[in-house]
Design a protein around this motif. Structure first.
Motif, PDB file in Angstrom:
ATOM      1  N   LEU A   1      12.549  -1.278   5.459  1.00 22.18           N
ATOM      2  CA  LEU A   1      11.383  -1.642   6.270  1.00 22.18           C
ATOM      3  C   LEU A   1      10.089  -1.587   5.476  1.00 22.18           C
ATOM      4  CD1 LEU A   1      11.829   0.010   9.775  1.00 22.18           C
ATOM      5  CD2 LEU A   1      11.495  -2.393   9.285  1.00 22.18           C
ATOM      6  N   GLY A   2      10.049  -0.752   4.441  1.00 19.83           N
ATOM      7  CA  GLY A   2       8.818  -0.595   3.670  1.00 19.83           C
ATOM      8  C   GLY A   2       8.652  -1.624   2.567  1.00 19.83           C
ATOM      9  N   LEU A   3       9.426  -2.700   2.610  1.00 18.45           N
ATOM     10  CA  LEU A   3       9.301  -3.763   1.602  1.00 18.45           C
ATOM     11  C   LEU A   3       8.658  -4.999   2.223  1.00 18.45           C
ATOM     12  CD1 LEU A   3      12.821  -3.520  -0.073  1.00 18.45           C
ATOM     13  CD2 LEU A   3      10.660  -2.690  -1.007  1.00 18.45           C
ATOM     14  N   PRO A   4       7.981  -5.816   1.413  1.00 17.33           N
ATOM     15  CA  PRO A   4       7.436  -7.085   1.945  1.00 17.33           C
ATOM     16  C   PRO A   4       8.555  -7.918   2.565  1.00 17.33           C
ATOM     17  CG  PRO A   4       6.536  -6.640  -0.236  1.00 17.33           C
ATOM     18  CD  PRO A   4       7.602  -5.607   0.004  1.00 17.33           C
TER      19      PRO A   4
ATOM     20  N   GLN B   1       8.593   5.838   7.927  1.00 16.69           N
ATOM     21  CA  GLN B   1       9.489   5.223   8.913  1.00 16.69           C
ATOM     22  C   GLN B   1       8.767   4.990  10.237  1.00 16.69           C
ATOM     23  OE1 GLN B   1      13.255   7.134   9.142  1.00 16.69           O
ATOM     24  NE2 GLN B   1      13.908   6.004  10.925  1.00 16.69           N
ATOM     25  N   ARG B   2       7.982   5.989  10.673  1.00 15.99           N
ATOM     26  CA  ARG B   2       7.256   5.822  11.951  1.00 15.99           C
ATOM     27  C   ARG B   2       6.242   4.695  11.857  1.00 15.99           C
ATOM     28  NH1 ARG B   2       7.049  11.435  11.965  1.00 15.99           N
ATOM     29  NH2 ARG B   2       4.855  11.409  11.381  1.00 15.99           N
TER      30      ARG B   2
ATOM     31  N   GLU C   1      14.758  -3.688  10.454  1.00 19.33           N
ATOM     32  CA  GLU C   1      14.717  -3.245  11.853  1.00 19.33           C
ATOM     33  C   GLU C   1      16.107  -3.194  12.451  1.00 19.33           C
ATOM     34  OE1 GLU C   1      12.772  -3.614  16.154  1.00 19.33           O
ATOM     35  OE2 GLU C   1      13.191  -5.445  15.056  1.00 19.33           O
ATOM     36  N   ARG C   2      17.075  -3.815  11.801  1.00 26.05           N
ATOM     37  CA  ARG C   2      18.446  -3.742  12.296  1.00 26.05           C
ATOM     38  C   ARG C   2      18.930  -2.293  12.287  1.00 26.05           C
ATOM     39  NH1 ARG C   2      20.339  -9.164  11.865  1.00 26.05           N
ATOM     40  NH2 ARG C   2      18.447 -10.405  11.761  1.00 26.05           N
TER      41      ARG C   2
ATOM     42  N   PHE D   1       0.831  -1.212   0.000  1.00 32.35           N
ATOM     43  CA  PHE D   1       0.000   0.000   0.000  1.00 32.35           C
ATOM     44  C   PHE D   1       0.861   1.255   0.000  1.00 32.35           C
ATOM     45  CE2 PHE D   1      -1.953   3.518   2.254  1.00 32.35           C
ATOM     46  CZ  PHE D   1      -3.089   3.706   1.490  1.00 32.35           C
ATOM     47  N   TRP D   2       1.944   1.269   0.816  1.00 33.60           N
ATOM     48  CA  TRP D   2       2.809   2.449   0.864  1.00 33.60           C
ATOM     49  C   TRP D   2       3.450   2.708  -0.498  1.00 33.60           C
ATOM     50  CZ3 TRP D   2       3.663   6.454   4.057  1.00 33.60           C
ATOM     51  CH2 TRP D   2       3.150   6.384   5.360  1.00 33.60           C
TER      52      TRP D   2
END
Length: 809
Positions: free
Chosen positions: A551-554, A69-70, A430-431, A35-36
């Protein structure tokens, strides 16, 4: 102890716990990531329509990426809720108490949502959803909303403008009587001349005018004057003639026709604007509906409190004013203020803290806003002296904030030191949060107190280093097909180039979707159908941005990209280690048996202090016997932690007529295996399953594995892996089980330069660097820290030190 007031970390335990995404979270995460990416395309399209205001456009993208990011940070927090609850319940069963640390509560928007939906809700509000809704509601680009057209005012305004832009009366249609000019006498002023001629001229203009249609002179009052162009005509000369009452503001037919055309054009323009505005508004509404339909997790804070017994059992020290509480019936939740009639809002955190310290509540949740100045340690003066288990659900952005929050539970006068549990998901992106804190904690020496061994788990997450930046550039160039990748991507093999091509295509699409690859176009000619674009120079080395956007990837492509990055980083570090360029601080030399050979030899004495420099010689046995290896494998199987791929393997290729044998078992990182070798024990680097299968084959016969293992164990005690014809002979230690290690201890700094100069003469690059090492003998636990002197360089170093000693004497 009086001078150094730093609090001891004796008894403190640190553990990094990986919490894999559960099935329910994976189902939520992938659609959210997709969605993003779609929202970014939608915003690009909407912004292209409104391309007039560039500053707002850049502001939009700053807000987009910060919200992005949030949002995923909240998703990571939510993914760790089940593991946090399990750890907390386990600690309570062990008669300990729990402190859960997070940074933000995400409550500002949640409180708005509560007032919007009312006080009765079916379930907890989703923090990530509210964050996403707020971003779209406030920042979706809409065209300007057109004002309703008021025709009468428009006509008047148009006529006023036209009238002001046109001379008051046409010069062609007027008869002007020009006064005869007389030169002014010396006694007359200019003012007298003007005042004498003005009345005559004005009176003449008012009395006689000419019709522009019939060109006959007529009295002014009998003619009509157009309020727009100023034309003077007889009412009867017009076609058709005017016989009705004439309005005050009269426009001739040609001006009226032009005004009507303008009004029609304006109406059409406003209709078009309205259509564009309505279409954009409808599109925005559809996006908001899609957001509301996404299956997103609940707000982590409310979820944890609910699962650990509700506010009656959990002390909350945060900055929020209210909370969602499950109804006594178990169905639905209610919003209520955190404070009661007896406690003011300003004192609610101190009240909750006291309940925790008195043992009335055994779980405390603290945020950055609510934890400043709060002491939650096992204080000897407090009723609750149970050992604290400090679970970090969300690492802060900076190391000093991490220290500030860790310091809530580790303070002086405590009955017991706390246990720290740092929870991370298995998501590569998340690292990032661990990486930035690890880097700064290392530089501050906060948790480790200058001892790198105290926090190896955190150090392992520091990717934003010189090697990390170089690895990122190598990976980007490989994905953009500018260079060849130094390692095969996860799930790919060099024997099947199609799998690598497929991965590169997916990786490019992923990097486009998170804005790292820019100016994307489809290739032409033979490259038709392939994505092409560029990665700007500032992004090529920006590890932080890579981990943020990751982080915004599957989860699938996210973890594959991260594994590729780590694999390249490992190769670069390994090459640096082989070349002797790797700075790893104080290195612990480990072996199963470490023994001191003979008596340490004093090789230099400082004339000023009388302190001596001492040469220690150790024998290290790094090997693992067949019996020890078998026990390691059996324990893994007995604990139920084993994998189908665990077992003994032999190399597919021969080396000097022999095949190497190893023991491999799956590590805590899924898909990676710890490697144990007969000669050198456990390898630092974990091996991916694909590489393991590519280089080794599993041995089905235990007898064959035993024979090969014991043979290699025996041979490696006498020679290195290069065989008996190695150019370095006894000086080579690569793959050798028994090693002789020489360490210079005692006084080092006065002779540092001399040792450095002696090592610079060595033939091998790896022997030229100064390395500080630490050893501990296995028999009497004697610890020595000093400079490692390669065996080939011992004689040179001793000669130079003796020369220094002679000069001093």
């Amino acid at each position: 102890m009086y001078v150094c007031r730093t609090l001891s970390y004796k008894g403190v335990e640190f553990e990094v716990i990986e919490a894999p995404l559960e099935a329910e979270m994976e189902v939520s995460y992938k659609p959210a990531a997709e969605f993003w990416a779609e929202l970014r395309v939608e915003l690009l399209t909407a912004s292209a329509v409104l391309n007039g205001d560039k500053p707002n456009s850049s502001q939009l993208w700053r807000l987009y990426w910060s919200s992005h990011q949030r949002f995923f940070r909240h998703m990571c927090m939510s993914a760790k809720v089940p593991a946090t609850v399990r750890l907390a319940k386990q600690a309570l069963m062990e008669d300990k108490c729990v402190v859960i640390g997070l940074q933000s509560t995400g409550e500002a928007r949640t409180e708005e949502a509560v007032t919007k939906y009312g006080l009765e809700l079916d379930d907890f509000i989703s923090g990530p959803r509210e964050l996403l809704l707020k971003f779209v509601e406030e920042n979706y680009p809409l065209p300007e909303k057109p004002e309703p057209d008021q025709e009468e005012e428009t006509v008047k305004e148009l006529q006023r403008k036209r009238h002001s832009a046109t001379p008051g009366v046409s010069f062609k249609g007027r008869v002007r009587k020009v006064a005869k000019w007389n030169p002014a006498s010396d006694g007359e002023s200019d003012e007298d001349s003007e005042s004498d001629s003005a009345p005559e001229s004005t009176e003449s203009d008012d009395e006689f005018q000419i019709c522009e249609m019939c060109n006959t002179e007529e009295e002014r009052k009998k003619l009509l004057q157009c309020s727009c162009c100023g034309k003077l005509v007889h009412p009867a000369c017009l076609v058709p003639p005017i016989t009705d009452v004439i309005p005050d503001k009269w426009s001739c037919y040609s001006c009226k026709e032009k005004t009507d055309e303008y009004i029609q054009a304006r109406r059409a323009y406003i209709v078009e604007l309205s259509k564009r505005y309505e279409a954009a508004s409808e599109r925005k509404s559809k996006i908001l509906e899609i957001i509301r339909s996404l299956d997103l997790p609940n707000n982590p804070l409310d979820d944890i409190i609910d699962q650990l017994g509700g506010p009656d059992r959990v002390a909350e020290m945060t900055g929020r004013r209210g909370m969602l509480v499950r109804a006594s019936s178990g169905k639905g939740v209610t919003y209520q203020a955190r404070n009661t009639k007896d406690v003011t809002m300003e004192m609610v955190n101190m009240h909750e803290k006291q309940l925790f310290m008195d043992g009335k509540k055994l779980v405390a949740i603290i945020s950055e806003a609510g934890s400043a100045g709060v002491s939650l340690q096992a204080d000897r003066r407090a009723l609750n002296q149970k050992r604290r288990v400090h679970i970090t659900l969300e690492l802060p952005w900076s190391a000093d904030r991490a220290i500030q929050q860790f310091g809530r539970t580790h303070r002086s006068n405590q009955a017991s030191a706390p246990e720290y549990r740092l929870i991370f998901t298995n998501l590569g992106g998340e690292r990032r949060f661990a990486s930035i804190v690890a880097k700064r904690l290392e530089s501050l020496g906060a948790l480790t107190q200058g001892d790198r061994r105290a926090g190896p788990s955190l150090s392992a997450y520091n990717y934003d280093s010189a090697y990390g930046k170089k690895a990122l550039m190598v990976m980007y160039r490989g994905i953009m097909e500018q260079d060849k990748l130094p390692v095969a991507p996860p799930g790919c093999t060099s024997e099947k180039p199609d799998t690598i091509e497929e991965f590169i295509t997916k990786a490019k699409a992923a990097l486009v979707s998170v804005g790292i690859i820019r100016d994307t176009v489809l290739g032409n000619g033979k490259d038709n159908g392939k994505l092409s674009g560029r990665i700007v120079d500032s992004d090529m080395h920006d590890v932080g941005r890579f981990l943020n956007r990751l982080l915004g990837l599957p989860p699938d492509i996210q973890n594959r990209l991260f594994e590729l990055f780590i694999s390249i980083l490992d190769v670069l570090i390994q090459n640096a280690r082989i070349e002797g360029n790797l700075d790893s601080g104080i290195v612990d030399m480990k072996a199963n048996i470490i023994e001191l050979q003979g008596t340490p030899k004093t090789v230099h004495v400082d004339q000023m202090s009388g302190a001596s420099t001492v040469l220690f010689t150790f024998t290290l046995d790094r090997g693992i016997t067949w019996e020890s290896a078998s026990i390691m494998l059996d324990e893994k199987k007995r604990d139920g932690l084993g994998s189908a791929h665990d077992g003994f393997y032999e190399s597919k290729r021969e080396w000097l007529g022999r095949r190497h044998f190893i023991l491999a078992f799956e590590s805590s990182t899924s898909g990676f295996f710890k490697i144990v070798r007969p000669a050198v024990g456990e390898s630092v680097r974990e091996m991916p399953l694909a590489e393991l299968k590519n280089k080794y084959r599993k041995v089905s016969s235990l007898e064959k594995a035993r024979s090969g293992w014991e043979d290699e164990y025996e041979v490696s005690s006498k020679q290195c892996m290069h065989g008996p014809n190695c150019k370095l002979g006894n000086y080579c230690t690569v793959g050798r089980r028994l090693q002789e290690v020489n360490v210079l201890g005692g006084l080092i700094f006065p002779v540092w330069g001399t040792i450095e100069k002696a090592l610079s003469k060595q033939a091998r690059q790896s022997h030229r660097r100064l390395r500080v090492v630490r050893l501990e003998t296995t028999s009497d636990n004697k610890r020595i820290v000093g400079l490692l002197v390669p065996n080939a360089a011992v004689e040179t170093v001793l000669q130079d030190l003796a020369w220094v000693q002679d000069i001093e004497d």
